[in-house]
Write a protein that holds these residues in place. Structure first.
Motif, short mmCIF file in Angstrom:
data_model
loop_
_atom_site.label_atom_id
_atom_site.label_comp_id
_atom_site.label_asym_id
_atom_site.label_seq_id
_atom_site.Cartn_x
_atom_site.Cartn_y
_atom_site.Cartn_z
N GLN A 167 0.81 -1.20 0.00
CA GLN A 167 0.00 0.00 0.00
C GLN A 167 0.85 1.26 0.00
OE1 GLN A 167 -3.18 -0.38 -0.48
NE2 GLN A 167 -2.97 -2.62 -0.30
N ASP A 168 2.16 1.13 0.22
CA ASP A 168 3.04 2.30 0.29
C ASP A 168 3.78 2.44 -1.04
OD1 ASP A 168 4.61 0.11 0.40
OD2 ASP A 168 5.39 0.46 2.42
N ASN A 169 4.92 3.16 -0.98
CA ASN A 169 5.68 3.40 -2.21
C ASN A 169 6.34 2.16 -2.76
OD1 ASN A 169 5.03 6.13 -2.25
ND2 ASN A 169 6.81 6.70 -0.97
N GLU A 170 6.36 1.06 -2.00
CA GLU A 170 6.92 -0.18 -2.52
C GLU A 170 6.02 -0.81 -3.57
OE1 GLU A 170 7.73 -2.81 0.68
OE2 GLU A 170 9.45 -1.65 1.43
N PHE A 171 4.88 -0.16 -3.80
CA PHE A 171 3.96 -0.70 -4.80
C PHE A 171 4.63 -0.76 -6.17
CE2 PHE A 171 0.75 -0.10 -8.10
CZ PHE A 171 -0.15 -1.11 -7.80
N LEU A 172 5.50 0.25 -6.42
CA LEU A 172 6.16 0.31 -7.74
C LEU A 172 7.29 -0.71 -7.87
CD1 LEU A 172 6.27 4.17 -8.26
CD2 LEU A 172 4.63 2.52 -9.17
N ALA A 173 7.70 -1.35 -6.78
CA ALA A 173 8.70 -2.43 -6.86
C ALA A 173 7.95 -3.70 -7.24
CB ALA A 173 9.45 -2.57 -5.54
N PHE A 174 7.61 -3.82 -8.51
CA PHE A 174 6.73 -4.90 -8.96
C PHE A 174 7.34 -6.28 -8.73
CE2 PHE A 174 5.65 -1.32 -11.94
CZ PHE A 174 4.47 -0.97 -11.31
N GLY A 175 8.66 -6.36 -8.77
CA GLY A 175 9.32 -7.67 -8.57
C GLY A 175 9.08 -8.25 -7.20
N LEU A 176 8.63 -7.42 -6.21
CA LEU A 176 8.42 -7.92 -4.86
C LEU A 176 7.09 -8.64 -4.72
CD1 LEU A 176 9.75 -4.90 -2.76
CD2 LEU A 176 10.95 -7.01 -3.37
N TRP A 177 6.09 -8.26 -5.51
CA TRP A 177 4.77 -8.86 -5.30
C TRP A 177 4.14 -9.42 -6.57
CZ3 TRP A 177 0.50 -6.20 -7.51
CH2 TRP A 177 0.81 -4.95 -8.06
N LEU A 178 4.80 -9.22 -7.74
CA LEU A 178 4.35 -9.84 -8.97
C LEU A 178 5.29 -10.99 -9.35
CD1 LEU A 178 3.38 -6.79 -11.24
CD2 LEU A 178 1.85 -8.26 -9.90
#
Length: 862
Positions: A167-178
Motif C-alpha cells: 500500500q506504500d511506495n513499494e507498490f512500484l517495486a513490482f518484482g516484490l509482489w508480482l
C-alpha cells in the motif's frame, strides 16, 4: 453490467483517467461562474478580488480561474485610467462620471455580493464533486499511478489485501509482489508508455496467484496506469489468457528444445500427415528446412513401420520399439516412441545404432568368453544375484561328475553344495552348516574369498569366489594336486641337486643380484684354496675376491667377475674363459646368468687336459713341420729328377736311331727297358709334382671349350699301346653328339687316362674295359668299368688316399697316386667321383664334370 464497467461522471472516450475528468469538470464549473462575474464590469472584478482577498476559500482547482479574473481586471483598470484622461478634458464629464460611478458602484456592490455567494456555492459544489470522484477512485479494487513529469508518481486508490500488493511506495517495486515474468513485462510496458506514449492493456499475476488488469494511457502530458483487481468472468478470462500464454511459452520452449537436440521428432494429424518436425528430422530426410520436409511429406520411417505404429499405438499404451530404416544411405536403428492423442500423434526417434552395435559386440564377447571358459581346463561356475547357477564349463562337469539335467535346472548354490556333500565329494566338516554359511558369505563380501579344499579322492583344490558388483558370484576351482606334487618333487630335487653340487669335482658358486654368495660347493673352495667361512652364504663377491687374491690377482679374474655379477646392464651377459693360477692349476670358468637376477660361476680343473693339449700341439707342430719338409723334399727331388730323366729318355731315343749305329738284340732289349722305366719314372715324377701343386693351392685350371667326341678319340689313341700291352680291349659307349664342355682339356684327359690305365692294370687278359659317356644337363658324366678282382669295402675307404696301392693284384705295381690324382682334378672342376666295387665282380668308377661359364672361368683364372 458489472460495477467495474460503469462510466464515471464526466468520463470521456479519449482514454483520460477518472481523476482527470473530475478535475476538468470542477475547473469548467468554476470558470463558468467566474465568467459571469467578469461580465458585470470593473466593480464586479474588484469585488471578486476583495472576496478572494478577504479569505474566501477555494480549492486548488479554482486558482487558474482566479488568475484569469485578475488579469482581465488589470486590463479593465488600464482602460479606465485612459477614460479618466479623456474626462479631464471635459470637467463636467468628470464630475458626472464620478457621480455616476459612485452610484453604479453602490448598486453593483449588492450584485457582487450575490454573485460571490453564488461563486462560493459553485466552488463548494465543485469541491463536493471532487470528493465524490476521489471517493470513487479510492475504491478498494482499483489503484491508479500518475506520472506528471516528476520522478515520484502520485498513487490513488488501493488494491485488495489478498493480492499481496503493497500500500506504500513499494507498490512500484513490482518484482516484490508480482511474478517475475509479469513484473518484467509490466516494467517494459511502463517504460514504453512514459518514453514513447505507447498505451497498453495487459494482465499480470501476483505471487499469490491473483489476477490484475493493468491499463496504461497518456493524456494532457500525464501518464496513467490503472490496476484493477478482476473477479468473476473477467478474472477467469484473464486466468485463461495467462494459462494460454504459459502454454504457448511452454510449447515454444519444447519446440526449441526439440529443434536443438539431435533426435528426430514429429507431430501428425489424425490422418497421419506431418504437421510439425524438428531440425534433426529434416536433416535425417535430407530436407533443407523442416517446413520442406512437411510440405513434401518426407518420411523417416517406412510405410510398414508407420502402419504398424498406427495399428498398435493407443492413448493408454504408446508405441515403443526398435525400428530399422535408412538415413543418409546407411542402415540405422532407432528406438521409436510414438504417443497417440485426440488431435493425432507425436513421436521421437533415438538413434541406437551404436548401442545395437555395442550390444551385438557384447553378445559376441560374452559368447566368446563362454566358449573360451568352456575350453579351459580350470572349472568355472557363475551364479546370479539369486545364487542360481547360470553358467558352467565342461571342466566343472568333469571335476564334480554332476548330471547335466541337474545343472540345466539351474540349482542354487546351497543346493549344489548339499548335493556334492551327499555324494561325498566335499571335504569332511565337523560343523557343516557353519562351513556352508562361510562359503556362501561371498555373496555379501566385497573381496574375493579364497580357500583350499582337500577332497576325499585325494585332490587338492584352491577355490576362488568373487562377488559381482551387480549381484551373483563366480567360482573358480584351481586343481593344485599336480602343483603340490610338483612342489614336493621340487623340494626333493633341490635337496638332491644340493647334494650333487656338493659332490661335484667342478667348483660352483652362485651369487645373488646383490653380489652376495647364495651357495658354494667344497670343490670351489678347494680349487681357490679358501676356507668355508670365507665362502659362506651372504659373503660379498669382493670379499671372496680378496680371499682368492693369493691364487690369482689379475684384472681378468675376480674383478671381471664382480663387474659381470653386480652390473646394472639391461642385458646380462654370459662369459667364459681360462685362468692359470699361480699354483699352476688351469681353470676353465663360465659366468652364467640365472633367473631372479642370480649368477652362477663354474670352475673346471683343466690342468691335465691343458697339459695333454699342449703336448699334442707340440707334436702336431712337429708333424706339420715334418710334412712341410716332406713336401719340400718331394718337390726338390722331383724337380731334380726331371732333368736327368729327360736326358736319359733323350739319349735312349737317340741310341735307337740308325745314325748312331746298329745295336744287337740284347742292347736293343736293354734300351727298351731303359725307355720304359724312364717313362714310368717321368710319369711318377709328374704325378708327384701335380699333387704337390694341388696341396700348395697354386694349381690353376686352363679352361677352354672341349669337343667331347674329339677328346674321346684322342684318349683312345693314347691308351691303345697300354691296352695292347695288357691284352685288353676298350669299349666306348657314347651318343653320337656329346657336344662340348668348358673344362681344362689336359686335366680332363689326364683323368680319363689314369682311370683307363688303372682298369687295364687290374683287368685279366682278353677282358674288355667299358667307358660309358653321357650328358646330364650341362654335366659330363662318364664311368670306367673293369672285370678285375674288385676292391674290398675296407679298401674303398682308402682308395683315394695317396700311395694306396693294390700291387699284389695288378699286372704292374705303381706308386698309388692315380686315383688320388683323379679325385684331386675332379674336385678342382667342382665335380664328384664315386667308386663302386665288389670283390670278384670288378670295379666301376663314375665321374661327374660340370661345365662352367667360359668368360667367368677365364676371369676367375686371371
Amino acid at each position: 453490467m458489472p460495477e467495474e464497467e460503469k462510466s464515471l461522471p464526466g468520463q470521456v472516450d479519449d482514454g483520460v483517467r477518472p481523476e482527470a475528468h473530475l478535475r476538468a469538470a470542477a475547473q469548467n464549473d468554476t470558470l463558468a461562474a467566474a465568467g459571469r462575474v467578469v461580465k458585470q464590469g470593473k466593480g464586479s472584478l474588484m469585488r471578486l478580488a476583495q472576496i478572494c482577498a478577504g479569505g474566501t476559500a477555494i480549492s486548488a482547482l479554482a486558482r487558474p480561474v482566479m488568475a484569469q479574473v485578475e488579469s482581465e481586471a488589470a486590463a479593465s483598470a488600464h482602460l479606465f485610467t485612459s477614460s479618466q484622461v479623456v474626462g479631464v478634458s471635459v470637467v463636467i464629464g468628470v464630475i458626472s462620471a464620478a457621480l455616476l460611478s459612485t452610484l453604479w458602484s453602490v448598486r453593483q456592490r449588492g450584485n457582487i455580493e450575490t454573485e460571490s455567494r453564488e461563486m462560493r456555492t459553485a466552488l463548494s459544489d465543485a469541491q463536493q464533486r471532487i470528493s465524490q470522484y476521489q471517493a470513487l477512485i479510492a475504491d478498494k479494487n482499483r489503484r491508479i499511478v500518475i506520472w506528471d513529469g516528476n520522478e515520484r508518481p502520485e498513487l490513488l486508490g488501493q488494491l485488495p489485501a489478498e493480492t499481496g500488493a503493497p500500500q506504500d511506495n513499494e507498490f512500484l517495486a513490482f518484482g516484490l509482489w508480482l511474478k517475475p515474468r509479469s513484473a518484467s513485462e509490466l516494467d517494459r510496458a511502463i517504460d514504453r508508455l512514459r518514453e514513447a506514449a505507447q498505451s497498453f492493456d495487459m494482465v499480470v499475476e501476483t505471487n499469490r496467484d491473483e489476477i490484475l488488469e493493468a491499463q496504461g494511457r497518456v493524456s494532457g502530458g500525464r501518464a496513467f496506469v490503472r490496476f484493477v483487481a478482476l473477479n468473476n468472468l473477467r478474472a477467469e478470462l484473464a486466468e485463461l489468457k495467462i494459462e494460454r500464454d504459459r502454454l504457448m511459452s511452454s510449447i515454444s520452449a519444447f519446440q526449441n528444445l526439440l529443434d536443438a537436440i539431435d533426435l528426430p521428432a514429429w507431430q501428425r494429424d489424425t490422418d497421419g500427415r506431418l504437421t510439425w518436425v524438428n531440425q534433426a528430422y529434416g536433416d535425417a530426410v535430407e530436407a533443407t528446412t523442416p517446413q520442406q520436409a512437411i510440405n513434401e511429406s518426407r518420411e523417416i520411417l517406412t510405410t510398414v513401420a508407420r502402419e504398424r505404429i498406427r495399428a498398435t499405438a493407443t492413448p493408454e499404451s504408446p508405441f515403443h520399439d526398435k525400428i530399422s530404416t535408412v538415413v543418409h544411405g546407411n542402415r540405422t536403428f532407432f528406438d521409436v516412441v510414438d504417443v497417440k492423442v485426440p488431435s493425432g500423434s507425436a513421436g521421437i526417434a533415438v538413434d541406437v545404432s551404436d548401442a545395437e552395435a555395442v550390444r551385438a559386440e557384447l553378445e559376441r564377447t560374452l559368447k566368446s568368453h563362454a566358449e573360451t571358459l568352456d575350453h579351459l581346463a580350470t572349472p568355472v561356475a557363475i551364479f546370479d544375484g539369486d545364487q542360481r547357477l547360470q553358467f558352467y564349463n565342461q571342466a566343472f562337469v568333469t571335476l564334480w561328475e554332476l548330471d547335466i539335467a541337474f545343472l540345466e535346472r539351474k540349482p542354487d548354490n546351497a543346493e549344489l553344495l548339499e548335493r556334492l556333500r551327499v555324494a561325498k565329494k566335499l571335504p569332511d566338516q565337523l560343523n557343516w552348516k557353519s562351513w556352508k554359511d562361510t562359503a556362501l558369505a561371498v555373496y555379501r563380501s566385497l573381496d574375493t574369498k579364497s580357500d583350499v579344499w582337500h577332497l576325499p579322492n585325494g585332490q587338492t583344490l584352491r577355490v576362488f569366489a568373487t562377488a559381482h558388483p551387480q549381484g551373483g558370484a563366480t567360482w573358480v576351482f584351481e586343481n593344485l594336486t599336480e602343483q603340490v606334487d610338483l612342489e614336493t618333487r621340487y623340494n626333493t630335487l633341490v635337496k638332491v641337486q644340493g647334494e650333487t653340487i656338493d659332490h661335484l669335482s667342478e667348483g660352483v658358486a652362485v651369487f645373488g643380484a646383490d653380489g652376495r654368495v647364495r651357495l658354494a660347493n667344497p670343490a670351489f673352495r678347494v680349487l681357490w684354496g679358501i676356507t668355508e667361512a670365507e665362502a659362506k652364504p651372504g659373503t660379498h663377491i669382493r670379499a671372496v675376491g680378496e680371499a682368492c687374491v693369493q691364487s690369482y690377482d689379475r684384472a681378468d679374474g675376480w674383478k671381471t667377475f664382480a663387474e659381470l655379477i653386480t652390473s646394472f646392464d639391461d642385458e646380462r651377459r654370459s662369459s667364459q674363459g681360462t685362468l692359470e693360477l699361480f699354483s699352476g692349476l688351469v681353470l676353465d670358468y663360465a659366468v652364467i646368468p640365472l633367473p631372479n637376477a642370480q649368477t652362477m660361476l663354474t670352475f673346471v680343473n683343466m690342468t691335465d687336459a691343458v697339459r695333454a693339449e699342449r703336448a699334442l700341439t707340440e707334436k702336431n707342430e712337429a708333424l706339420r713341420k715334418a710334412d712341410e719338409l716332406k713336401n719340400d723334399f718331394v718337390q726338390h727331388v722331383s724337380y731334380e729328377l726331371r732333368s736327368p730323366l729327360t736326358n736319359i729318355i733323350g739319349f735312349t731315343d737317340l741310341l735307337r736311331t740308325p745314325g748312331v749305329g746298329p745295336l744287337n738284340d740284347r742292347q736293343a732289349e736293354y734300351i727298351d727297358h731303359i725307355a720304359t722305366s724312364s717313362s714310368v719314372l717321368l710319369t711318377l715324377v709328374n704325378d708327384i709334382l701335380d699333387l704337390a701343386t694341388v696341396d700348395a693351392g697354386i694349381m690353376r685350371l686352363n679352361y677352354s671349350e672341349i669337343d667331347l667326341s674329339d677328346l674321346l678319340d684322342d684318349v683312345s689313341m693314347q691308351i691303345a699301346d697300354r691296352l695292347q700291352e695288357s691284352g685288353v680291349t676298350l669299349e666306348i659307349t657314347a651318343p653320337a653328339q656329346l657336344g662340348t664342355i668348358v673344362a681344362d682339356p689336359q686335366r680332363l684327359k689326364q683323368i680319363l687316362l689314369k682311370l683307363l690305365s688303372n682298369a687295364a692294370n687290374f683287368s685279366p687278359e682278353g677282358a674288355a674295359i667299358a667307358l660309358e659317356c653321357h650328358r646330364e644337363g650341362t654335366d659330363f658324366v662318364f664311368s670306367v668299368a673293369d672285370r678285375g678282382p674288385g676292391i674290398s669295402q675296407e679298401m674303398i675307404a682308402t682308395v683315394f688316399d695317396r700311395f694306396a696301392t693294390g700291387a699284389k693284384s695288378g699286372k704292374r705295381g705303381g706308386a698309388g697316386l692315380g686315383l688320388s690324382i683323379v679325385d684331386s682334378f675332379v674336385s678342382l672342376h667342382n665335380g664328384k667321383v664315386t667308386i663302386d666295387s665288389k670283390p670278384g665282380r670288378g670295379t666301376t668308377v663314375v665321374c661327374r664334370i660340370p661345365s662352367v661359364n667360359l668368360p667367368r672361368a677365364i676371369a676367375a683364372a686371371e
